[in-house]
Design an enzyme around this catalytic site. Structure first.
Site, PDB file in Angstrom:
ATOM      1  N   TYR A  40       3.579  10.782 -12.024  1.00  0.00           N
ATOM      2  CA  TYR A  40       2.946   9.896 -11.049  1.00  0.00           C
ATOM      3  C   TYR A  40       2.350   8.679 -11.734  1.00  0.00           C
ATOM      4  CZ  TYR A  40      -0.339   8.191  -7.531  1.00  0.00           C
ATOM      5  OH  TYR A  40      -1.036   7.390  -6.651  1.00  0.00           O
ATOM      6  N   HIS A  43     -46.887  14.904  33.430  1.00  0.00           N
ATOM      7  CA  HIS A  43     -46.879  14.804  34.877  1.00  0.00           C
ATOM      8  C   HIS A  43     -48.029  13.904  35.346  1.00  0.00           C
ATOM      9  CE1 HIS A  43     -43.835  17.821  34.789  1.00  0.00           C
ATOM     10  NE2 HIS A  43     -44.650  18.782  34.357  1.00  0.00           N
ATOM     11  N   PRO A  44     -47.956  13.364  36.584  1.00  0.00           N
ATOM     12  CA  PRO A  44     -49.032  12.496  37.074  1.00  0.00           C
ATOM     13  C   PRO A  44     -50.409  13.159  36.951  1.00  0.00           C
ATOM     14  CG  PRO A  44     -47.149  12.377  38.545  1.00  0.00           C
ATOM     15  CD  PRO A  44     -46.847  13.462  37.549  1.00  0.00           C
ATOM     16  N   GLY A  45     -51.372  12.389  36.431  1.00  0.00           N
ATOM     17  CA  GLY A  45     -52.741  12.871  36.272  1.00  0.00           C
ATOM     18  C   GLY A  45     -52.991  13.658  35.005  1.00  0.00           C
ATOM     19  N   LYS A  91       3.414   4.634 -11.309  1.00  0.00           N
ATOM     20  CA  LYS A  91       2.483   3.585 -10.879  1.00  0.00           C
ATOM     21  C   LYS A  91       2.436   2.454 -11.905  1.00  0.00           C
ATOM     22  CE  LYS A  91       0.368   3.930  -7.490  1.00  0.00           C
ATOM     23  NZ  LYS A  91       0.753   3.576  -6.101  1.00  0.00           N
ATOM     24  N   ASN A 111     -10.712   7.530  -6.364  1.00  0.00           N
ATOM     25  CA  ASN A 111     -10.608   8.252  -5.095  1.00  0.00           C
ATOM     26  C   ASN A 111     -11.241   7.418  -3.982  1.00  0.00           C
ATOM     27  OD1 ASN A 111      -9.566  11.037  -5.944  1.00  0.00           O
ATOM     28  ND2 ASN A 111     -11.268  10.714  -7.344  1.00  0.00           N
ATOM     29  N   LEU A 129       0.815  -1.216   0.000  1.00  0.00           N
ATOM     30  CA  LEU A 129       0.000   0.000   0.000  1.00  0.00           C
ATOM     31  C   LEU A 129       0.845   1.260   0.000  1.00  0.00           C
ATOM     32  CD1 LEU A 129      -2.549  -1.046   2.797  1.00  0.00           C
ATOM     33  CD2 LEU A 129      -2.631  -1.587   0.347  1.00  0.00           C
TER      34      LEU A 129
END
Length: 371
Positions: free
Chosen positions: A103, A279-281, A107, A132, A53
């Protein structure tokens, strides 16, 4: 377990590959780029497959292409030939190998060395002309527009776009790594293809726009189809560039005497997610929908859901609690509400199949039970 030798292990592809190979219980030997011939030969001892690599793509002088790409490959091939059992080899080349520039030529020369080695030793030799590659841990402001854009967008920095219509062909790092891992698992299987799939195609302008959508999703709460394909890969990549201080973001809470309501996530075509407390109730709801549907899940507390058919006045009630997770669905044409019948704050998750539209709310007030 396979003994795998890797050049370029500290690079973008190398780091991802080494991590995955170790997860799969392979033994990985990292070969430093600066290793002399003796160290190179020693590191290759026992290798059952070699992933080459390492390379040079942004040198200070063009001569470094020759030494970094061709020279390193030539030394690697020479060392592998000296081994009692020459190992198969994988070479990460580039689509630039087809270009007539320093380059690209370097390669191609390296590819020829790999091909010659494979033919002379009768072992598999894979050459991947990668487009890419994008994904986590790719270096920004180097040779990846995806990495640079992810870095800049995640930090509120400007983007430089010369040609928004320029075509980008991309492969995702996880796809590269999984393909390479398949070779590591069966290094003598020469039928494994020398191409990575899928290859995604986009434009520079579309890439920038999509990353900005990801960024803005923290305020719009709108998240697209990031569970599959290119958007999944790009979204994972973008998030990987967030700084730890930005791993979290606040949501807007709507509070009143009944409790609190908070939207968490909106999607273009799969509805939205939220939670609320009572909330409760306290009773919340008391309306019906013509088409909208919802799913409720009590996470904490004890709730009673009430339903009334708006034409027949048929009434139905049921109770659920956080101790027995149960999804309760609302049905079009039935008025519904939810009452906290416990002693603690009720906490309920809610999914609606569509985004709330204040111009067409599809929410008609209607009591479920008489006062």
């Amino acid at each position: 377990m396979t003994v795998v030798a890797v050049t370029g292990a500290s690079g973008f592809i190398g780091r991802n590959l080494v991590l995955r190979l170790r997860e799969l219980n392979h033994k990985v030997v990292s070969i430093p780029h600066q290793a002399d011939d003796a160290a190179l030969l020693a590191a290759l001892g026992g290798a059952e497959v070699v992933f080459h690599l390492a390379g040079v793509n942004r040198p200070e002088t063009t001569g470094e292409y020759e030494t970094g790409n061709v020279g390193m490959t030539d030394r690697l091939v020479a060392a592998m030939r000296q081994l009692p059992t020459p190992p198969p080899v994988v070479y990460a080349s580039s689509i630039q190998a087809a270009a007539d520039n320093p380059y690209g030529r370097s390669k191609r020369e390296a590819e020829a060395l790999i091909t010659g080695y494979a033919q002379q030793t009768s072992v598999p030799g894979w050459i991947f002309r990668l487009p890419n590659v994008f994904g986590k841990w790719c270096r920004p402001n180097y040779n990846s527009v995806v990495a640079t854009f992810c870095h800049n967008v995640s930090r509120g920095l400007p983007l430089t776009i010369i040609d928004p219509a320029a075509i980008l062909k991309l492969v995702y790092i996880d796809d590269v790594v999984e393909h390479f891992a398949a070779i590591a698992a069966a290094p003598l299987d020469s039928t494994i293809a020398s191409e990575i799939a899928p290859i995604y195609e986009t434009t520079v302008g579309d890439l920038a726009q999509q990353l900005q959508i990801f960024r803005d999703s923290r305020t719009t709460l709108l998240t697209g189809a990031v569970g599959t394909g290119f958007l999944r890969a790009l979204h994972a990549t973008y998030v990987s560039y967030l700084e730890p201080a930005n791993f979290a973001y606040p949501l807007k809470a709507h509070s009143d005497p009944r409790g609190m309501f908070v939207e968490m996530l909106r999607t273009p075509d799969s509805g939205q997610f939220s939670f609320f407390t009572a909330h409760p109730g306290i009773t919340r709801g008391g309306h019906y929908h013509h088409s909208k549907t919802e799913k409720f899940l009590v996470v904490q507390g004890h709730a009673r859901f009430g339903f009334r058919h708006v034409l027949t006045d048929e009434v139905f009630t049921l109770e659920t609690s956080g101790e027995t997770p149960t999804v309760v669905e609302t049905v079009p044409g039935w008025s519904h509400d939810i009452t906290n019948i416990g002693q603690e704050t009720l906490l309920v998750m809610l999914w609606a199949n569509e985004l709330f539209d204040p111009q067409r709310p599809d929410t008609v007030p209607a009591k479920v039970l008489p006062e």
